[in-house]
Design a protein around this motif. Structure first.
Motif, PDB file in Angstrom:
ATOM      1  N   ALA A  19      14.328  11.674  32.136  1.00  0.00           N
ATOM      2  CA  ALA A  19      14.669  11.472  33.564  1.00  0.00           C
ATOM      3  C   ALA A  19      16.188  11.338  33.670  1.00  0.00           C
ATOM      4  O   ALA A  19      16.576  12.146  34.797  1.00  0.00           O
ATOM      5  N   CYS A  23      18.735  13.981  35.587  1.00  0.00           N
ATOM      6  CA  CYS A  23      19.716  13.487  36.627  1.00  0.00           C
ATOM      7  C   CYS A  23      21.036  14.046  36.210  1.00  0.00           C
ATOM      8  O   CYS A  23      21.849  14.314  37.205  1.00  0.00           O
ATOM      9  N   ARG A  26      21.566  17.450  36.809  1.00  0.00           N
ATOM     10  CA  ARG A  26      21.678  17.790  38.173  1.00  0.00           C
ATOM     11  C   ARG A  26      23.124  17.587  38.949  1.00  0.00           C
ATOM     12  O   ARG A  26      23.753  18.356  39.649  1.00  0.00           O
ATOM     13  N   HIS A 162      11.404  13.769  38.088  1.00  0.00           N
ATOM     14  CA  HIS A 162      11.678  13.963  39.450  1.00  0.00           C
ATOM     15  C   HIS A 162      10.121  14.613  40.188  1.00  0.00           C
ATOM     16  O   HIS A 162      10.131  14.566  41.049  1.00  0.00           O
ATOM     17  N   SER A 165       9.059  11.505  41.564  1.00  0.00           N
ATOM     18  CA  SER A 165       9.527  10.993  42.815  1.00  0.00           C
ATOM     19  C   SER A 165       9.442  12.093  44.047  1.00  0.00           C
ATOM     20  O   SER A 165       9.049  11.846  45.109  1.00  0.00           O
ATOM     21  N   ASP A 166       9.027  13.262  43.531  1.00  0.00           N
ATOM     22  CA  ASP A 166       8.618  14.396  44.728  1.00  0.00           C
ATOM     23  C   ASP A 166       7.282  14.174  45.247  1.00  0.00           C
ATOM     24  O   ASP A 166       7.182  14.122  46.478  1.00  0.00           O
ATOM     25  N   ASP A 355      15.470   5.449  43.392  1.00  0.00           N
ATOM     26  CA  ASP A 355      16.655   6.117  42.715  1.00  0.00           C
ATOM     27  C   ASP A 355      17.003   5.620  41.469  1.00  0.00           C
ATOM     28  O   ASP A 355      18.401   5.605  41.305  1.00  0.00           O
ATOM     29  N   ASP A 357      17.086   6.669  38.553  1.00  0.00           N
ATOM     30  CA  ASP A 357      17.656   7.760  37.769  1.00  0.00           C
ATOM     31  C   ASP A 357      19.334   7.709  38.067  1.00  0.00           C
ATOM     32  O   ASP A 357      19.981   7.691  37.078  1.00  0.00           O
TER      33      ASP A 357
END
Length: 375
Positions: A19, A23, A26, A162, A165-166, A355, A357
């Motif tokens: 994870a 991050c 990203r 993610h 989290s989604d 949040d 990550d």
């Protein structure tokens, strides 16, 4: 930035490691990610599958406490430190981030010798020896829980994939759509109350035996079960007195689920062990759970679950008390109380640090730049 991530052995180490890697990528797709792991752990499969480079180090089991056993591993530890140092040099590492497990002490020691910044993430309320050693070497220490006894600790929560989290961010309509798709995927009825039983990546024989025996009681209550048995483990599902007719709720057994967010989407209640990663994932998606802590080690699984349970987000049951009788007397009535399940899920969701990550990525960047630890 070149980041070396160290950790492995169990999903509790590998999942937050991946994870964080996602991050960091990203934030900056040019970030170089190298993962240190072993040939035997889950990382050997999951890290390359996620598209990251895995460098395998010799496995050096660390004792839970300092003592004579620690002195006996000197030769193997020196070999592992040399291998870790070679990996850091090849990666031109700017920072080493450790999540615990066999490969972390060699990675921390190799980083210390090179003056490479170190970041620690500890998932459990009671840290293991690897991270207790590592935390002495750096001011950049992140924890999942607020009172973990490590110096310089900042609570960041545990980084989650993610996909989790989604699912947590989905509105009611999307959650319903995902639920229906997930139940169809696993061969479940679309409109029955659904129990997810999982002992983690390795399974839990206690849960396998108990729920196989309790299957008639669950079916009689109209509940269906998705049971993740663990690779190589079996569940003997006891049949109802009337047999397995068309109107009998499904009891689906699968050995392993790579995309656990699908299993979570299908579930109304989860029965599981209490690894830190599992506790945080379930709280994040707002699922009520009955936690059955692993009855070995130093009791960290019970400590993982206690804050969520105290907040009203689940139940806590001792391994020895997790019997077919407990399912019949405690779990079945809960499954028939939709309002109670909804309230438990909402209470679990309030426990989460959001949040995580991003918070841990902030700490990594601070370490690289030599800045103060962000609060």
């Amino acid at each position: 930035m070149s980041v070396v991530l160290a950790g492995g052995g169990s999903a509790g180490h590998v999942t937050p490691l991946l994870a964080l890697a996602d991050c960091l990528r990203r934030r900056d797709p040019a970030t170089r990610i190298t993962v240190l792991g072993t040939a035997e752990g889950l990382e050997a499969r999951l890290v390359p599958a996620r598209g990251y480079e895995l460098v395998q180090l010799p496995k050096v089991p660390m004792p839970r406490r300092p003592g004579p056993d620690l002195l006996r591993i000197g030769g193997r530890l020196r070999e592992a430190v040399r291998a870790a140092g070679a990996a850091l040099d090849a990666a031109e590492a700017d920072v080493v981030v450790g999540f615990g497990g066999y490969v972390c002490p060699p990675a921390y020691l190799a980083a210390r010798r090179r003056g490479t910044p170190i970041v620690i993430h500890e998932a459990n309320p009671l840290p293991g020896l690897a991270n207790r050693l590592g935390a002495r070497l750096t001011p950049y220490v992140a924890t999942t829980f607020p009172h973990t006894p490590l110096p310089h600790a900042v609570q960041t929560g545990v980084p989650l994939r993610h996909e989790i989290s989604d699912l947590a961010r989905a509105d009611d309509a999307e959650r319903l759509a995902r639920r229906l798709l997930a139940r169809e995927h696993f061969g479940l009825d679309l409109d029955r109350t659904t129990v997810l039983v999982t002992g983690g990546s390795l399974g839990a024989q206690r849960l396998n035996d108990t729920f196989g025996e309790a299957a008639p009681d669950l079916r009689a209550a109209g509940a269906q079960v998705l049971h993740v048995s663990g690779t190589g483990k079996q569940v003997e599902v006891r049949q109802s007195a009337g047999g397995a007719g068309d109107d009998v709720p499904p009891y689906v057994v699968v050995p392993y689920v790579d995309a656990m967010e699908q299993a979570y989407a299908a579930a109304d209640l989860v029965v599981c062990r209490a690894g830190a990663n599992t506790v945080c994932e379930l709280a994040t998606v707002g699922l009520p759970a009955a936690y059955v802590p692993l009855p070995v080690g130093n009791g960290e699984q019970r400590l993982n679950a206690e804050p969520v349970v105290a907040a009203g987000g689940g139940l806590l049951v001792d391994d020895a008390d997790c019997t077919a009788g407990w399912v019949r007397e405690v779990l079945v009535p809960l499954l028939q109380d939709a309002a109670a399940l909804r309230a438990m899920g909402e209470a679990a969701a309030r426990f989460v640090v959001p949040d995580a990550d991003e918070r841990l990525a902030d700490l990594v960047e601070a370490a690289v730049e030599g800045r103060r630890v962000p609060s």
